[in-house]
Write a protein that holds these residues in place. Structure first.
Motif, PDB file in Angstrom:
ATOM      1  N   LEU A  69       0.828  -1.206   0.000  1.00  0.00           N
ATOM      2  CA  LEU A  69       0.000   0.000   0.000  1.00  0.00           C
ATOM      3  C   LEU A  69       0.862   1.256   0.000  1.00  0.00           C
ATOM      4  O   LEU A  69       0.563   2.228  -0.689  1.00  0.00           O
ATOM      5  CB  LEU A  69      -0.941  -0.012   1.200  1.00  0.00           C
ATOM      6  CG  LEU A  69      -1.970  -1.152   1.206  1.00  0.00           C
ATOM      7  CD1 LEU A  69      -2.698  -1.194   2.533  1.00  0.00           C
ATOM      8  CD2 LEU A  69      -2.930  -1.039   0.042  1.00  0.00           C
ATOM      9  N   LYS A  70       1.963   1.229   0.739  1.00  0.00           N
ATOM     10  CA  LYS A  70       2.874   2.373   0.796  1.00  0.00           C
ATOM     11  C   LYS A  70       3.452   2.684  -0.580  1.00  0.00           C
ATOM     12  O   LYS A  70       3.569   3.850  -0.964  1.00  0.00           O
ATOM     13  CB  LYS A  70       3.999   2.072   1.783  1.00  0.00           C
ATOM     14  CG  LYS A  70       4.976   3.192   1.988  1.00  0.00           C
ATOM     15  CD  LYS A  70       6.027   2.790   3.009  1.00  0.00           C
ATOM     16  CE  LYS A  70       7.076   3.867   3.173  1.00  0.00           C
ATOM     17  NZ  LYS A  70       8.096   3.451   4.153  1.00  0.00           N
ATOM     18  N   SER A  72       2.048   2.448  -3.287  1.00  0.00           N
ATOM     19  CA  SER A  72       0.988   3.105  -4.066  1.00  0.00           C
ATOM     20  C   SER A  72       0.470   4.358  -3.372  1.00  0.00           C
ATOM     21  O   SER A  72      -0.606   4.851  -3.695  1.00  0.00           O
ATOM     22  CB  SER A  72      -0.163   2.129  -4.307  1.00  0.00           C
ATOM     23  OG  SER A  72       0.267   1.072  -5.116  1.00  0.00           O
ATOM     24  N   SER A  73       1.214   4.840  -2.377  1.00  0.00           N
ATOM     25  CA  SER A  73       0.860   6.060  -1.631  1.00  0.00           C
ATOM     26  C   SER A  73      -0.478   5.952  -0.917  1.00  0.00           C
ATOM     27  O   SER A  73      -1.199   6.938  -0.772  1.00  0.00           O
ATOM     28  CB  SER A  73       0.864   7.281  -2.561  1.00  0.00           C
ATOM     29  OG  SER A  73       2.146   7.455  -3.124  1.00  0.00           O
ATOM     30  N   ILE A  74      -0.825   4.749  -0.475  1.00  0.00           N
ATOM     31  CA  ILE A  74      -2.034   4.548   0.326  1.00  0.00           C
ATOM     32  C   ILE A  74      -1.608   4.454   1.783  1.00  0.00           C
ATOM     33  O   ILE A  74      -0.827   3.579   2.149  1.00  0.00           O
ATOM     34  CB  ILE A  74      -2.809   3.289  -0.097  1.00  0.00           C
ATOM     35  CG1 ILE A  74      -3.278   3.426  -1.549  1.00  0.00           C
ATOM     36  CG2 ILE A  74      -3.995   3.037   0.846  1.00  0.00           C
ATOM     37  CD1 ILE A  74      -3.928   2.172  -2.105  1.00  0.00           C
ATOM     38  N   GLU A  75      -2.096   5.381   2.597  1.00  0.00           N
ATOM     39  CA  GLU A  75      -1.783   5.379   4.018  1.00  0.00           C
ATOM     40  C   GLU A  75      -2.601   4.283   4.695  1.00  0.00           C
ATOM     41  O   GLU A  75      -3.797   4.143   4.458  1.00  0.00           O
ATOM     42  CB  GLU A  75      -2.114   6.737   4.624  1.00  0.00           C
ATOM     43  CG  GLU A  75      -1.692   6.884   6.052  1.00  0.00           C
ATOM     44  CD  GLU A  75      -2.019   8.264   6.609  1.00  0.00           C
ATOM     45  OE1 GLU A  75      -2.119   8.366   7.831  1.00  0.00           O
ATOM     46  OE2 GLU A  75      -2.185   9.212   5.807  1.00  0.00           O
ATOM     47  N   CYS A  76      -1.954   3.512   5.551  1.00  0.00           N
ATOM     48  CA  CYS A  76      -2.617   2.374   6.181  1.00  0.00           C
ATOM     49  C   CYS A  76      -2.367   2.368   7.678  1.00  0.00           C
ATOM     50  O   CYS A  76      -1.231   2.254   8.124  1.00  0.00           O
ATOM     51  CB  CYS A  76      -2.105   1.075   5.558  1.00  0.00           C
ATOM     52  SG  CYS A  76      -2.813  -0.408   6.289  1.00  0.00           S
ATOM     53  N   ASP A  77      -3.439   2.513   8.450  1.00  0.00           N
ATOM     54  CA  ASP A  77      -3.386   2.294   9.891  1.00  0.00           C
ATOM     55  C   ASP A  77      -3.922   0.898  10.146  1.00  0.00           C
ATOM     56  O   ASP A  77      -4.628   0.324   9.309  1.00  0.00           O
ATOM     57  CB  ASP A  77      -4.241   3.314  10.634  1.00  0.00           C
ATOM     58  CG  ASP A  77      -3.648   4.715  10.583  1.00  0.00           C
ATOM     59  OD1 ASP A  77      -2.409   4.835  10.598  1.00  0.00           O
ATOM     60  OD2 ASP A  77      -4.430   5.676  10.514  1.00  0.00           O
ATOM     61  N   SER A  78      -3.578   0.340  11.296  1.00  0.00           N
ATOM     62  CA  SER A  78      -4.055  -1.007  11.589  1.00  0.00           C
ATOM     63  C   SER A  78      -4.486  -1.122  13.040  1.00  0.00           C
ATOM     64  O   SER A  78      -3.985  -0.424  13.912  1.00  0.00           O
ATOM     65  CB  SER A  78      -2.973  -2.046  11.282  1.00  0.00           C
ATOM     66  OG  SER A  78      -1.805  -1.791  12.024  1.00  0.00           O
ATOM     67  N   LEU A  79      -5.439  -1.995  13.247  1.00  0.00           N
ATOM     68  CA  LEU A  79      -5.912  -2.356  14.575  1.00  0.00           C
ATOM     69  C   LEU A  79      -5.766  -3.863  14.678  1.00  0.00           C
ATOM     70  O   LEU A  79      -6.427  -4.609  13.946  1.00  0.00           O
ATOM     71  CB  LEU A  79      -7.372  -1.941  14.770  1.00  0.00           C
ATOM     72  CG  LEU A  79      -8.045  -2.384  16.069  1.00  0.00           C
ATOM     73  CD1 LEU A  79      -7.329  -1.792  17.279  1.00  0.00           C
ATOM     74  CD2 LEU A  79      -9.505  -1.997  16.060  1.00  0.00           C
ATOM     75  N   VAL A  80      -4.873  -4.312  15.550  1.00  0.00           N
ATOM     76  CA  VAL A  80      -4.625  -5.740  15.723  1.00  0.00           C
ATOM     77  C   VAL A  80      -5.312  -6.175  17.011  1.00  0.00           C
ATOM     78  O   VAL A  80      -5.037  -5.645  18.086  1.00  0.00           O
ATOM     79  CB  VAL A  80      -3.116  -6.047  15.768  1.00  0.00           C
ATOM     80  CG1 VAL A  80      -2.875  -7.530  15.974  1.00  0.00           C
ATOM     81  CG2 VAL A  80      -2.435  -5.563  14.489  1.00  0.00           C
ATOM     82  N   ILE A  81      -6.240  -7.121  16.869  1.00  0.00           N
ATOM     83  CA  ILE A  81      -7.020  -7.583  18.016  1.00  0.00           C
ATOM     84  C   ILE A  81      -6.562  -8.989  18.424  1.00  0.00           C
ATOM     85  O   ILE A  81      -5.880  -9.680  17.670  1.00  0.00           O
ATOM     86  CB  ILE A  81      -8.530  -7.585  17.712  1.00  0.00           C
ATOM     87  CG1 ILE A  81      -8.850  -8.484  16.507  1.00  0.00           C
ATOM     88  CG2 ILE A  81      -9.012  -6.165  17.457  1.00  0.00           C
ATOM     89  CD1 ILE A  81     -10.322  -8.617  16.206  1.00  0.00           C
TER      90      ILE A  81
END
Length: 91
Positions: A69-70, A72-81
């Protein structure tokens, strides 16, 4: 070491999931993480997403996805449960 052949990368299958009044598609196949941005971009109004995943999946795949994603300049946050049935409900 080669993990995916060119043939595997091109052989994606779409599975339609219908749950009552909701439905969605799932792509299954080799090389999808390496091409994630091209699959997601048509659906994005902004180049920012949040990925929600469990710890086991994150350990194997989250860094690969974020790197793709980076590029392609897509910012990605994540939530790991946590893993397990107790994490499948927000209630």
């Amino acid at each position: 070491m080669v993990f995916w052949s060119d043939e595997m990368v091109r052989n994606w299958e779409t599975v339609n999931v219908k749950l009552g009044t909701h439905q969605y598609e799932i792509l299954i196949g080799g090389g999808l993480l390496d091409n994630a941005a091209s699959h997601l971009e048509p659906y994005l109004s902004r180049k920012k997403i949040v990925v929600i995943t469990d710890q086991i999946v994150a350990n194997f795949y989250l860094d690969i996805l974020k790197e793709n994603l980076k590029r392609s300049s897509i910012e990605c946050d994540s939530l790991v449960i946590s893993c397990g049935e107790q994490s499948k409900s927000w209630g």
